[in-house]
Design a protein around this motif. Structure first.
Motif, PDB file in Angstrom:
ATOM      1  N   LYS A  94      20.756   9.857  -4.694  1.00  0.00           N
ATOM      2  CA  LYS A  94      21.184  10.235  -3.339  1.00  0.00           C
ATOM      3  C   LYS A  94      20.268  11.302  -2.763  1.00  0.00           C
ATOM      4  CE  LYS A  94      26.075   9.200  -4.011  1.00  0.00           C
ATOM      5  NZ  LYS A  94      27.422   9.776  -4.168  1.00  0.00           N
ATOM      6  N   ALA A  95      19.892  12.270  -3.568  1.00  0.00           N
ATOM      7  CA  ALA A  95      19.043  13.370  -3.098  1.00  0.00           C
ATOM      8  C   ALA A  95      17.676  12.872  -2.634  1.00  0.00           C
ATOM      9  CB  ALA A  95      18.888  14.423  -4.195  1.00  0.00           C
ATOM     10  N   TYR A  96      17.147  11.853  -3.283  1.00  0.00           N
ATOM     11  CA  TYR A  96      15.836  11.322  -2.893  1.00  0.00           C
ATOM     12  C   TYR A  96      15.834  10.844  -1.440  1.00  0.00           C
ATOM     13  CZ  TYR A  96      11.856   8.179  -2.508  1.00  0.00           C
ATOM     14  OH  TYR A  96      10.721   7.544  -2.076  1.00  0.00           O
ATOM     15  N   LEU A  97      16.933  10.273  -0.990  1.00  0.00           N
ATOM     16  CA  LEU A  97      16.996   9.758   0.379  1.00  0.00           C
ATOM     17  C   LEU A  97      16.856  10.848   1.434  1.00  0.00           C
ATOM     18  CD1 LEU A  97      19.819   7.108  -0.053  1.00  0.00           C
ATOM     19  CD2 LEU A  97      17.363   6.688   0.224  1.00  0.00           C
ATOM     20  N   SER A  98      17.122  12.079   1.062  1.00  0.00           N
ATOM     21  CA  SER A  98      16.954  13.177   2.017  1.00  0.00           C
ATOM     22  C   SER A  98      15.741  14.048   1.683  1.00  0.00           C
ATOM     23  CB  SER A  98      18.227  14.027   2.092  1.00  0.00           C
ATOM     24  OG  SER A  98      18.537  14.557   0.832  1.00  0.00           O
ATOM     25  N   SER A  99      14.927  13.611   0.740  1.00  0.00           N
ATOM     26  CA  SER A  99      13.734  14.374   0.345  1.00  0.00           C
ATOM     27  C   SER A  99      12.645  14.265   1.413  1.00  0.00           C
ATOM     28  CB  SER A  99      13.192  13.864  -0.989  1.00  0.00           C
ATOM     29  OG  SER A  99      12.597  12.579  -0.826  1.00  0.00           O
ATOM     30  N   ASP A 100      11.772  15.252   1.439  1.00  0.00           N
ATOM     31  CA  ASP A 100      10.641  15.234   2.370  1.00  0.00           C
ATOM     32  C   ASP A 100       9.755  14.013   2.134  1.00  0.00           C
ATOM     33  OD1 ASP A 100      11.441  17.552   3.654  1.00  0.00           O
ATOM     34  OD2 ASP A 100      10.095  18.848   2.512  1.00  0.00           O
ATOM     35  N   MET A 101       9.527  13.656   0.871  1.00  0.00           N
ATOM     36  CA  MET A 101       8.674  12.509   0.571  1.00  0.00           C
ATOM     37  C   MET A 101       9.242  11.239   1.191  1.00  0.00           C
ATOM     38  SD  MET A 101       7.442  10.818  -3.070  1.00  0.00           S
ATOM     39  CE  MET A 101       6.706  12.328  -3.648  1.00  0.00           C
ATOM     40  N   PHE A 102      10.546  11.023   1.026  1.00  0.00           N
ATOM     41  CA  PHE A 102      11.143   9.812   1.568  1.00  0.00           C
ATOM     42  C   PHE A 102      11.149   9.843   3.094  1.00  0.00           C
ATOM     43  CE2 PHE A 102      14.658   7.186   3.083  1.00  0.00           C
ATOM     44  CZ  PHE A 102      14.282   5.978   2.538  1.00  0.00           C
TER      45      PHE A 102
ATOM     46  N   LEU B  92       7.222   9.449  -9.150  1.00  0.00           N
ATOM     47  CA  LEU B  92       7.538   9.632 -10.563  1.00  0.00           C
ATOM     48  C   LEU B  92       7.224  11.054 -11.045  1.00  0.00           C
ATOM     49  CD1 LEU B  92       6.289   6.205 -11.919  1.00  0.00           C
ATOM     50  CD2 LEU B  92       8.667   6.955 -11.686  1.00  0.00           C
ATOM     51  N   GLU B  93       6.219  11.682 -10.453  1.00  0.00           N
ATOM     52  CA  GLU B  93       5.806  13.023 -10.877  1.00  0.00           C
ATOM     53  C   GLU B  93       6.599  14.140 -10.201  1.00  0.00           C
ATOM     54  OE1 GLU B  93       1.675  12.962  -9.856  1.00  0.00           O
ATOM     55  OE2 GLU B  93       1.239  11.368 -11.302  1.00  0.00           O
ATOM     56  N   GLN B  94       7.015  13.934  -8.954  1.00  0.00           N
ATOM     57  CA  GLN B  94       7.548  15.045  -8.169  1.00  0.00           C
ATOM     58  C   GLN B  94       9.038  14.977  -7.852  1.00  0.00           C
ATOM     59  OE1 GLN B  94       5.102  15.328  -4.627  1.00  0.00           O
ATOM     60  NE2 GLN B  94       3.246  15.027  -5.817  1.00  0.00           N
ATOM     61  N   ILE B  95       9.629  13.808  -7.872  1.00  0.00           N
ATOM     62  CA  ILE B  95      11.035  13.681  -7.487  1.00  0.00           C
ATOM     63  C   ILE B  95      11.924  13.941  -8.696  1.00  0.00           C
ATOM     64  CG2 ILE B  95      12.808  12.097  -6.621  1.00  0.00           C
ATOM     65  CD1 ILE B  95      10.823  13.114  -4.466  1.00  0.00           C
ATOM     66  N   GLU B  96      12.825  14.887  -8.547  1.00  0.00           N
ATOM     67  CA  GLU B  96      13.711  15.261  -9.648  1.00  0.00           C
ATOM     68  C   GLU B  96      14.562  14.072 -10.095  1.00  0.00           C
ATOM     69  OE1 GLU B  96      16.899  18.726 -10.890  1.00  0.00           O
ATOM     70  OE2 GLU B  96      16.215  18.610  -8.817  1.00  0.00           O
ATOM     71  N   GLY B  97      14.533  13.811 -11.389  1.00  0.00           N
ATOM     72  CA  GLY B  97      15.343  12.745 -11.968  1.00  0.00           C
ATOM     73  C   GLY B  97      14.753  11.353 -11.880  1.00  0.00           C
TER      74      GLY B  97
ATOM     75  N   LYS C 266       0.837  -1.207   0.000  1.00  0.00           N
ATOM     76  CA  LYS C 266       0.000   0.000   0.000  1.00  0.00           C
ATOM     77  C   LYS C 266       0.868   1.252   0.000  1.00  0.00           C
ATOM     78  CE  LYS C 266      -3.744   2.429   2.387  1.00  0.00           C
ATOM     79  NZ  LYS C 266      -3.413   3.646   1.704  1.00  0.00           N
ATOM     80  N   VAL C 267       1.907   1.278   0.824  1.00  0.00           N
ATOM     81  CA  VAL C 267       2.814   2.434   0.845  1.00  0.00           C
ATOM     82  C   VAL C 267       3.464   2.599  -0.536  1.00  0.00           C
ATOM     83  CG1 VAL C 267       4.944   3.372   1.854  1.00  0.00           C
ATOM     84  CG2 VAL C 267       3.241   2.277   3.332  1.00  0.00           C
ATOM     85  N   TYR C 268       3.908   1.504  -1.113  1.00  0.00           N
ATOM     86  CA  TYR C 268       4.517   1.554  -2.448  1.00  0.00           C
ATOM     87  C   TYR C 268       3.550   2.167  -3.456  1.00  0.00           C
ATOM     88  CZ  TYR C 268       5.960   0.020  -7.053  1.00  0.00           C
ATOM     89  OH  TYR C 268       6.290  -0.002  -8.387  1.00  0.00           O
ATOM     90  N   PHE C 269       2.332   1.642  -3.540  1.00  0.00           N
ATOM     91  CA  PHE C 269       1.383   2.123  -4.536  1.00  0.00           C
ATOM     92  C   PHE C 269       0.895   3.541  -4.243  1.00  0.00           C
ATOM     93  CE2 PHE C 269       1.081  -2.470  -5.435  1.00  0.00           C
ATOM     94  CZ  PHE C 269       1.406  -2.411  -6.776  1.00  0.00           C
ATOM     95  N   ASP C 270       0.787   3.909  -2.964  1.00  0.00           N
ATOM     96  CA  ASP C 270       0.380   5.274  -2.613  1.00  0.00           C
ATOM     97  C   ASP C 270       1.388   6.313  -3.096  1.00  0.00           C
ATOM     98  OD1 ASP C 270      -1.918   4.358  -1.384  1.00  0.00           O
ATOM     99  OD2 ASP C 270      -1.195   4.706   0.669  1.00  0.00           O
TER     100      ASP C 270
ATOM    101  N   ARG D  18       4.034   5.703  -5.480  1.00  0.00           N
ATOM    102  CA  ARG D  18       4.665   5.473  -6.776  1.00  0.00           C
ATOM    103  C   ARG D  18       4.406   6.642  -7.728  1.00  0.00           C
ATOM    104  NH1 ARG D  18       4.278   3.469 -11.938  1.00  0.00           N
ATOM    105  NH2 ARG D  18       6.034   2.191 -12.579  1.00  0.00           N
ATOM    106  N   GLY D  19       3.156   7.027  -7.883  1.00  0.00           N
ATOM    107  CA  GLY D  19       2.816   8.143  -8.775  1.00  0.00           C
ATOM    108  C   GLY D  19       3.470   9.449  -8.356  1.00  0.00           C
ATOM    109  N   PRO D  20       3.298   9.866  -7.101  1.00  0.00           N
ATOM    110  CA  PRO D  20       3.949  11.099  -6.655  1.00  0.00           C
ATOM    111  C   PRO D  20       5.479  11.057  -6.810  1.00  0.00           C
ATOM    112  CG  PRO D  20       2.231  10.509  -5.123  1.00  0.00           C
ATOM    113  CD  PRO D  20       2.370   9.360  -6.090  1.00  0.00           C
TER     114      PRO D  20
END
Length: 96
Positions: free
Chosen positions: A63-71, A32-37, A22-26, A28-30
């Motif tokens: 690397k940047a994704y790991l420190s993103s607010d989403m992650f 792909l749409e919001q995370i740079e690269g 559920k976390v994965y599917f919730d 996945r779209g954001p």
């Protein structure tokens, strides 16, 4: 084009895997749409663990994704109660 992969391997008991999916599917779209690269995101399930394979256009974006607010605030918070142990996090650069 995918130039790097972020692989997160998690030990999650089978009875808690629907919650992890559920976390994965919730997100996945954001992702792909919001995370740079971000280029792709796949959920891989094995008997012994669950992996999420994230494709990026560069190692720096992975690397940047790991420190993103989403992650930090959404994905990590949603998954961490399901882990039997800390996940393995690896970043791979595509050869060539």
């Amino acid at each position: 084009m995918t130039k790097a992969y972020l692989e997160i391997t998690m030990k999650i008991p089978k009875n808690k895997r629907p919650q992890a999916a559920k976390v994965y599917f919730d997100y996945r779209g954001p992702f792909l749409e919001q995370i740079e690269g971000a280029v792709s995101k796949e959920l891989l399930v094995r008997d012994e663990d669950v992996q999420v394979l994230h494709g990026f256009d560069s190692v720096d974006h992975a690397k940047a994704y790991l420190s993103s607010d989403m992650f930090k605030n959404d994905v990590f918070t949603g998954l961490s109660p399901l882990w039997e142990q800390d996940p393995e996090v690896r970043i791979f650069e595509v050869a060539g």
